[in-house]
Motif scaffolding. Structure first.
Motif, PDB file in Angstrom:
ATOM      1  N   LEU A  18       9.244   9.670  -8.186  1.00 18.06           N
ATOM      2  CA  LEU A  18       7.884   9.143  -8.009  1.00 18.06           C
ATOM      3  C   LEU A  18       7.641   7.934  -8.910  1.00 18.06           C
ATOM      4  O   LEU A  18       6.970   6.979  -8.500  1.00 18.06           O
ATOM      5  N   ALA A  19       8.191   7.982 -10.123  1.00 18.16           N
ATOM      6  CA  ALA A  19       8.050   6.816 -11.003  1.00 18.16           C
ATOM      7  C   ALA A  19       8.781   5.614 -10.402  1.00 18.16           C
ATOM      8  O   ALA A  19       8.273   4.483 -10.409  1.00 18.16           O
ATOM      9  N   GLY A  20       9.984   5.870  -9.869  1.00 13.76           N
ATOM     10  CA  GLY A  20      10.726   4.789  -9.225  1.00 13.76           C
ATOM     11  C   GLY A  20      10.031   4.278  -7.971  1.00 13.76           C
ATOM     12  O   GLY A  20      10.001   3.075  -7.710  1.00 13.76           O
ATOM     13  N   ALA A  21       9.466   5.212  -7.189  1.00 11.97           N
ATOM     14  CA  ALA A  21       8.770   4.807  -5.963  1.00 11.97           C
ATOM     15  C   ALA A  21       7.553   3.960  -6.284  1.00 11.97           C
ATOM     16  O   ALA A  21       7.245   2.988  -5.563  1.00 11.97           O
ATOM     17  N   ALA A  22       6.821   4.304  -7.330  1.00 16.49           N
ATOM     18  CA  ALA A  22       5.640   3.527  -7.716  1.00 16.49           C
ATOM     19  C   ALA A  22       6.022   2.095  -8.074  1.00 16.49           C
ATOM     20  O   ALA A  22       5.261   1.151  -7.814  1.00 16.49           O
ATOM     21  N   ALA A  23       7.223   1.942  -8.659  1.00 22.36           N
ATOM     22  CA  ALA A  23       7.663   0.596  -9.046  1.00 22.36           C
ATOM     23  C   ALA A  23       8.227  -0.176  -7.855  1.00 22.36           C
ATOM     24  O   ALA A  23       7.898  -1.349  -7.653  1.00 22.36           O
ATOM     25  N   THR A  24       9.066   0.483  -7.045  1.00 18.87           N
ATOM     26  CA  THR A  24       9.751  -0.232  -5.963  1.00 18.87           C
ATOM     27  C   THR A  24       8.874  -0.443  -4.727  1.00 18.87           C
ATOM     28  O   THR A  24       9.088  -1.399  -3.979  1.00 18.87           O
ATOM     29  N   SER A  25       7.890   0.431  -4.490  1.00 22.18           N
ATOM     30  CA  SER A  25       7.059   0.279  -3.299  1.00 22.18           C
ATOM     31  C   SER A  25       6.237  -1.004  -3.342  1.00 22.18           C
ATOM     32  O   SER A  25       5.816  -1.515  -2.298  1.00 22.18           O
ATOM     33  N   ARG A  26       6.012  -1.538  -4.529  1.00 29.24           N
ATOM     34  CA  ARG A  26       5.283  -2.798  -4.624  1.00 29.24           C
ATOM     35  C   ARG A  26       6.082  -3.943  -4.013  1.00 29.24           C
ATOM     36  O   ARG A  26       5.513  -4.970  -3.626  1.00 29.24           O
TER      37      ARG A  26
END
Length: 806
Positions: free
Chosen positions: A747-755
């Protein structure tokens, strides 16, 4: 010797070998297929001489605007060409799809009108015949045309070139003087619409002689001089644009010149999607490597006695690591070959799924040397990624314990390493699934957006009636009127109208003023812009566009009547806030010195599906004959009615036998408009499903291996009174812990990469809580489900058998 031993080892473990190869082949094949498409579209040079020196020059607002492309006026082009020194050649072109007569056959053909330096910019020569002479490039000179190879073969056969062939464009005879190479189809606006003819720009329309500096209708290309960079050319063109802005503020105020590599402009719309797909398959490869690493860790644990004996006989740690890496490399090599086979199939599937707007795809997406080099690099990288951790873990074997242990031996730290790999798989799956969820939600929103008209059961007949003089244009307009009447009488058609293009596609964008054209000083201020769309009476009702106030056009809105216009609600809100626009006037450079009286306000139509409606001005086609030459007839037919298109074609042949015609539907046109979002959504969804399956297989493998390592412990617990529920809970707690850690990291990675994909989303935030929650619940549930089978198996352990093994 190491390699021969590796082959013998693989022959003894065919199941393990085939499973590892299959997992790796999926990751390598997916990466190779996507890279072959990316290489063909984005990385591979254009098939023109010194293609990196070809640039586009655009006339664009300094702060952006409605125009999606920076077209240039003829006077600005002439100033750019005379004042610049950074280019070997500069040319302009403009494309149309008119009716072309070959014998008695009329067809739509993409024809590009070019200035004299056009072919010099691309350093291309015809394979048959010649290019234009100086006389042919001048207004009133001999008429000539150069055709594409595909057009020549289609109409005149492949036996060779014979001069003297005549075709008719806009009722004007043109002699075919040359045939271009098969690889040259520029400009190709899509795979379905490559250019098949090139004619001198002044032959028919006199594009290069236009004197209105505000008429931005030309597309400009140039060839950089040797040693001149794009940055240097941009600096020079910016200075020229600033001088022209000072000289001609009415047309050039707040606008500048932009220099871009031609290839970059061609792929600008699709490049982000392809890089997104490459990132998605990279995640799949990482998960594949993590799975194979887990398999190798399990296999290394089963080979501890063998490794201990080799170490006891003098094999150093580096020799053991080298042997295990040799096995990894052999696995990766075989997987690479299998991945290439999958990539061949995958590339064909990508070509079939790709939208027609992707340039150069079908011709250049092949497994060539660069793709093979990429596959080799991926295979080598994969062998290191999945091989190094098991090799290091196995090389740390405790010789005394391993030689004394007669049964199963657990490698030191191997359990933690396997758990870390599963956590990484879950985290990567979260990132990919989040991206897929966001794209899917965005695509659904885009597909269901309110367009402002009803596309169902709407048949679109695109026609072109040849005309070059004003009298011919008026005749064509009358033929359009008669055709509309004839089609309206066809049984099964409930309503009919016409417009310049299929609904939802903007035709022409330009400046407008309210009530009157301002004086020269006021014109220096940037004017608002709107989409101009010629339509026939009854079109609003046919499309289902509500008329909010005023009236529709009728047969009295002809060339001799006062000019009229219908505006949309967006323009009414922007230019007439709190006022009634009916009766007011609009003035535009496209209709000079003729005010357009506003007679109605129509509901908004989204010209571009993922953008808010632009200001739009509808014009009666009979008052603007030239704009009406390429009208599309829109007919609303009853559902299930067969033969409507054929009946419409027959009516056209009766009214205008020399007109070109083709059919589509409004829904097909809309589907084409959202083809790129659909393409990336489908593929990211597929890659996410593969990643999820591999991750769950990894969870299953780790829990199964953990249970096998704890058989004695579980047997002892059960002998001391632990029930099946206690054992089940013990095993599932480990799986739940892995899932929680993996979800937190993911989820931490998704929050960063989804941008990174925020610009691709429509009405969806990159941190959408519903998507993140849904992905978390899905991963948690599937992790527990994947762990349940080995956990359930652990409850069936016989304590006596388990204790005897110890």
């Amino acid at each position: 010797m190491d390699f021969r031993f590796t082959l013998r080892l693989f022959r003894k473990n065919p199941g393990f070998t085939l499973l590892a190869i299959a997992i790796l082949a999926i990751g390598i094949g997916a990466n190779t297929a996507v890279f072959s498409v990316l290489n063909a579209v984005v990385l591979k040079p254009l098939a023109y001489g010194d293609a990196d020196r070809i640039v586009t020059l655009e006339f664009v607002p300094k702060k952006g605007g409605l125009a999606s492309r920076g077209a240039v006026s003829a006077p600005n082009f002439r100033d750019w060409e005379s004042q610049s020194t950074a280019f070997d050649a500069m040319a302009f072109y403009g494309s149309q799809q008119p009716s072309v007569m070959v014998g008695q056959q009329a067809e739509f053909t993409q024809i590009t009108f070019v200035s004299p330096q056009f072919f010099r910019v691309f350093a291309v020569e015809p394979i048959f015949g010649r290019l234009f002479t100086t006389e042919e490039e001048q207004m009133g000179g001999p008429s000539a045309v150069v055709v594409g190879h595909a057009f020549w073969v289609r109409h005149f056969g492949a036996s060779g070139f014979s001069p003297g062939k005549i075709i008719r464009v806009f009722q004007k005879p043109l002699e075919i003087v040359g045939v271009m190479p098969p690889t040259f189809t520029f400009p190709a606006y899509s795979a379905l619409h490559p250019t098949e003819m090139w004619a001198p720009a002044d032959t028919i329309f006199g594009f290069g002689r236009a004197g209105n500096r505000s008429a931005n209708i030309l597309t400009v290309v140039a060839r950089l001089k040797t040693g001149v960079s794009v940055v240097q050319a941009q600096t020079q063109m910016t200075a020229i644009a600033e001088r022209l802005e000072q000289q001609y503020p009415a047309s050039n105020r707040d606008k500048t010149a932009r220099v871009t590599h031609l290839r970059d402009q061609m792929v600008a719309g699709v490049k982000p999607t392809l890089y997104l797909l490459l990132g998605g398959v990279a995640v799949v490869l990482l998960i594949s490597c993590a799975n194979v690493a887990n398999l190798l860790l399990a296999k290394a644990a089963a080979r501890t006695r063998e490794i201990a004996i080799r170490a006891a006989l003098g094999a150093g740690r580096d020799r053991i690591i080298r042997q295990l890496l040799t096995e990894s490399t052999a696995l990766a090599a075989v997987s690479g070959v299998a991945g290439l086979i999958l990539a061949l199939l995958g590339t064909r599937a990508l070509i079939a799924l790709a939208p027609a707007s992707v340039p150069r795809l079908a011709e250049t997406a092949v497994i060539d040397r660069s793709v093979l080099a990429f596959t080799l690099s991926v295979a080598v990288l994969a062998s290191v990624l999945f091989g190094i951790a098991p090799a290091i873990a196995a090389s740390r074997v405790d010789l005394i314990r391993a030689l004394k242990q007669s049964g199963h031996y657990s490698l030191p730290a191997a359990r933690r390493m396997r758990q870390a790999l599963v956590v990484a798989e879950i985290a990567l799956s979260v990132i990919l699934l989040t991206g897929a969820g966001l794209l899917l939600k965005s695509f659904v929103a885009l597909s269901n957006v309110a367009l402002g008209f009803r596309p169902e059961n709407l048949l679109v007949m695109e026609i072109n009636i040849p005309a070059t003089t004003f009298a011919e244009e008026r005749r064509a307009t009358q033929l359009d009127k008669k055709l509309l009447q004839e089609i309206a009488a066809i049984p099964g058609i409930s309503a009919v109208g016409s417009l310049r293009l299929p609904p939802g596609k903007p035709f022409l964008i330009g400046d407008y003023w309210i009530d009157r054209l301002p004086g020269p000083e006021a014109q220096q201020v940037s004017a608002p812009q709107a989409v101009f769309s010629p339509v026939a009476p009854g079109t609003f009702a046919t499309l289902g566009i509500p008329l909010k106030r005023g009236r529709d056009f009728n047969d009295s809105d002809t060339l001799g009547a006062p000019y009229s216009a219908v505006i949309n609600e967006t323009l009414a809100r922007k230019s007439f806030p709190g006022q009634d626009p009916i009766g007011r006037a609009i003035v535009s450079a496209y209709v000079p010195n003729r005010p357009l009286k506003i007679i109605g306000v129509a509901g908004d139509v989204r010209q571009i599906a993922n953008r808010e409606p632009l200001p739009e001005i509808y014009l009666p086609y009979q008052q603007h004959p030239y704009w009406g030459l390429d009208l599309s007839i829109v007919a609303r037919a009853a559902a299930g009615q067969a033969g409507i298109a054929q009946a419409m074609r027959k009516k056209l042949r009766e009214v205008a036998p020399d007109a070109s015609v083709r059919f589509t539907t409004a829904q097909a046109s809309l589907s084409e408009n959202i083809a790129t979002p659909r393409f990336r959504t489908i593929l990211v969804g597929i890659f996410s499903a593969i990643a999820l399956g591999l991750a769950m297989a990894g969870v299953y493998g780790v829990i199964t291996y953990a249970v096998s390592n704890r058989v004695t412990e579980i047997g002892l617990r059960m002998a001391l009174g632990a029930g099946s529920g206690n054992v089940l809970s013990l095993v599932l707690r480990e799986a739940a812990a892995l899932a929680c850690i993996g979800l937190a990291v993911g989820l931490a990675g998704a929050a960063a990469t989804s941008r990174l994909i925020a610009s691709m989303l429509f009405e969806v935030k990159a941190t959408n809580p519903i998507i993140l929650t849904g992905v978390s619940v899905l991963l948690a549930a599937l992790t527990i489900l994947a762990s349940y089978i080995p956990a359930r198996r652990a409850t069936k352990i016989d304590p006596l058998v388990a204790l005897r093994q110890e």
